[in-house]
Enzyme design. Structure first.
Site, PDB file in Angstrom:
ATOM      1  N   SER A 140       0.866  -1.184   0.000  1.00  0.00           N
ATOM      2  CA  SER A 140       0.000   0.000   0.000  1.00  0.00           C
ATOM      3  C   SER A 140       0.897   1.226   0.000  1.00  0.00           C
ATOM      4  O   SER A 140       2.084   1.126   0.351  1.00  0.00           O
ATOM      5  CB  SER A 140      -0.858  -0.011   1.277  1.00  0.00           C
ATOM      6  N   TYR A 153      -2.240  -1.025  10.443  1.00  0.00           N
ATOM      7  CA  TYR A 153      -2.169  -1.183   8.984  1.00  0.00           C
ATOM      8  C   TYR A 153      -0.832  -0.665   8.454  1.00  0.00           C
ATOM      9  O   TYR A 153      -0.153  -1.326   7.656  1.00  0.00           O
ATOM     10  CB  TYR A 153      -3.338  -0.417   8.363  1.00  0.00           C
TER      11      TYR A 153
HETATM   12  P1  NAD Z   1     -11.545  -6.200   0.245  1.00  0.00           P
HETATM   13  O1  NAD Z   1     -12.150  -6.037   1.587  1.00  0.00           O
HETATM   14  O2  NAD Z   1     -12.346  -5.924  -0.972  1.00  0.00           O
HETATM   15  O3  NAD Z   1     -10.950  -7.668   0.075  1.00  0.00           O
HETATM   16  C1  NAD Z   1     -10.238  -8.301   1.092  1.00  0.00           C
HETATM   17  C2  NAD Z   1     -10.152  -9.766   0.779  1.00  0.00           C
HETATM   18  O4  NAD Z   1      -9.449 -10.408   1.856  1.00  0.00           O
HETATM   19  C3  NAD Z   1     -11.510 -10.449   0.662  1.00  0.00           C
HETATM   20  O5  NAD Z   1     -11.438 -11.473  -0.312  1.00  0.00           O
HETATM   21  C4  NAD Z   1     -11.683 -11.059   2.053  1.00  0.00           C
HETATM   22  O6  NAD Z   1     -12.569 -12.177   2.082  1.00  0.00           O
HETATM   23  C5  NAD Z   1     -10.260 -11.470   2.348  1.00  0.00           C
HETATM   24  N1  NAD Z   1      -9.978 -11.698   3.759  1.00  0.00           N
HETATM   25  C6  NAD Z   1     -10.255 -10.872   4.803  1.00  0.00           C
HETATM   26  N2  NAD Z   1      -9.882 -11.474   5.952  1.00  0.00           N
HETATM   27  C7  NAD Z   1      -9.357 -12.683   5.616  1.00  0.00           C
HETATM   28  C8  NAD Z   1      -8.792 -13.756   6.351  1.00  0.00           C
HETATM   29  N3  NAD Z   1      -8.701 -13.730   7.688  1.00  0.00           N
HETATM   30  N4  NAD Z   1      -8.360 -14.840   5.677  1.00  0.00           N
HETATM   31  C9  NAD Z   1      -8.479 -14.905   4.323  1.00  0.00           C
HETATM   32  N5  NAD Z   1      -8.993 -13.920   3.584  1.00  0.00           N
HETATM   33  C10 NAD Z   1      -9.420 -12.814   4.231  1.00  0.00           C
HETATM   34  O7  NAD Z   1     -10.214  -5.293   0.302  1.00  0.00           O
HETATM   35  P2  NAD Z   1      -9.296  -4.675  -0.851  1.00  0.00           P
HETATM   36  O8  NAD Z   1      -9.445  -3.220  -0.786  1.00  0.00           O
HETATM   37  O9  NAD Z   1      -9.484  -5.382  -2.129  1.00  0.00           O
HETATM   38  O10 NAD Z   1      -7.857  -5.005  -0.257  1.00  0.00           O
HETATM   39  C11 NAD Z   1      -7.025  -6.019  -0.763  1.00  0.00           C
HETATM   40  C12 NAD Z   1      -5.586  -5.690  -0.394  1.00  0.00           C
HETATM   41  O11 NAD Z   1      -5.206  -4.460  -1.009  1.00  0.00           O
HETATM   42  C13 NAD Z   1      -5.371  -5.521   1.111  1.00  0.00           C
HETATM   43  O12 NAD Z   1      -4.136  -6.087   1.481  1.00  0.00           O
HETATM   44  C14 NAD Z   1      -5.339  -4.012   1.277  1.00  0.00           C
HETATM   45  O13 NAD Z   1      -4.584  -3.637   2.384  1.00  0.00           O
HETATM   46  C15 NAD Z   1      -4.652  -3.619  -0.015  1.00  0.00           C
HETATM   47  N6  NAD Z   1      -4.889  -2.216  -0.387  1.00  0.00           N
HETATM   48  C16 NAD Z   1      -6.136  -1.751  -0.576  1.00  0.00           C
HETATM   49  C17 NAD Z   1      -6.310  -0.425  -0.950  1.00  0.00           C
HETATM   50  C18 NAD Z   1      -7.661   0.165  -1.199  1.00  0.00           C
HETATM   51  O14 NAD Z   1      -7.740   1.387  -1.361  1.00  0.00           O
HETATM   52  N7  NAD Z   1      -8.714  -0.608  -1.297  1.00  0.00           N
HETATM   53  C19 NAD Z   1      -5.192   0.409  -1.071  1.00  0.00           C
HETATM   54  C20 NAD Z   1      -3.932  -0.116  -0.849  1.00  0.00           C
HETATM   55  C21 NAD Z   1      -3.780  -1.433  -0.509  1.00  0.00           C
END
Ligand code: NAD
Length: 258
Positions: A140, A153
């Protein structure tokens, strides 16, 4: 165009958001897919199958090392290998340190950081045996800079960037590479919750809350798309990227250029 025919990709947390978007791009390029995560599993599996990919889902909880080991055993039983590992599972919790729930701290460190150590240690022997592998850690902007209220985080994502560098150094003389992608805001359930909280707290409309969240940090004023991150991951899988090692690849609309 990069083809991943004959390769198998495991994407943690791929039932929604960024993980599903990356899985879709890799499946479209020809990879077999192991999906992981909770929620609407059937919808995620049929999205990936519609790309023509062989796909399985494993429900391993990323907080549990034994469950992660079971997922690797199931993946090898079905596909024989894990060639591409995308460490994507992650959760968020926003609160000042003094009132931050310690249980939430433990969950974030386990899911966003420690799970990547477990998947990496389990994936590397097979990758070394074939002298080819791609490990892509979805960190991130918060792996590069901080934001108030996001202690666990930011700590986990900085840790994931550190793990990326060490993995890249330990594999530097091999056909295995490890890199991190550092997205800014992507409109997924993880960010929608922050928009909803902001709208509630400050009495804003959903549109105004969204604009405020982006306006505070992301100069482009636009969300990054899961598809764009999938294409970045695909580029890192291509032969052109065989000497890209230990990089932290920002895709953040200019956030960390400030
Ligand atoms: P999201 O909530 O859409 O998806 C998260 C996924 O992780 C889902 O499939 C969920 O079921 C799974 N998950 C959650 N807890 C779990 C567990 N204990 N075991 C297995 N799976 C689990 O979130 P997202 O925004 O798509 O985030 C995905 C990644 O991208 C994360 O690591 C997040 O930190 C990173 N990220 C997101 C953003 C953003 O703006 N959305 C920005 C930077 C980084």
């Amino acid at each position: 165009m990069t083809t991943l025919n004959g390769k198998t990709a495991l994407v943690t947390g791929s039932t929604s958001g960024i993980g599903l978007g990356i899985a879709q791009v890799l499946a479209h390029a020809g990879a077999n897919l192991i999906l992981n995560g909770f929620g609407d599993v059937d919808a995620a599996v049929s999205t990936i199958a519609s790309e023509g990919a062989e796909v399985m889902h494993h429900p391993a909880d990323m907080r549990n090392a034994e469950a992660i080991e079971a997922m690797f055993t199931a993946a090898r039983d079905r596909f024989g290998a894990v060639d591409i590992l995308v460490n994507n599972a992650g959760i968020q919790h926003v609160a000042p340190i003094e009132t931050f729930d310690p249980g939430k701290w433990d969950d974030i460190i386990a899911i966003n950081l420690s799970s990547a150590f477990h998947t990496t240690r389990l994936a590397l022997p097979g990758m070394h045996a074939r002298d080819w592998g791609r490990i892509i850690n979805i960190a991130s902007v918060h792996g590069l800079v901080g934001s108030a209220g996001k202690s666990a985080y930011v700590a986990a994502k900085h840790g994931l960037v550190g793990l990326t560098k060490v993995t890249a150094l330990e594999t530097a003389k091999t056909g295995v590479t490890c890199n991190a992608i550092c997205p800014g805001f992507v409109l997924t359930p993880l960010v929608q919750k922050q928009i909803d909280d902001l709208a509630r707290r400050d009495g804003l409309s959903p549109g105004d809350a969204r604009a405020r969240l982006l306006g505070e940090k992301q100069p482009s004023g636009q969300f990054v798309s899961p598809e764009a991150l999938g294409n970045l991951a695909l580029m890192l899988c291509s032969p052109l990227a065989s000497e890209v090692r230990g990089a932290t690849w920002a895709a953040d609309g200019g956030w960390t250029a400030q």
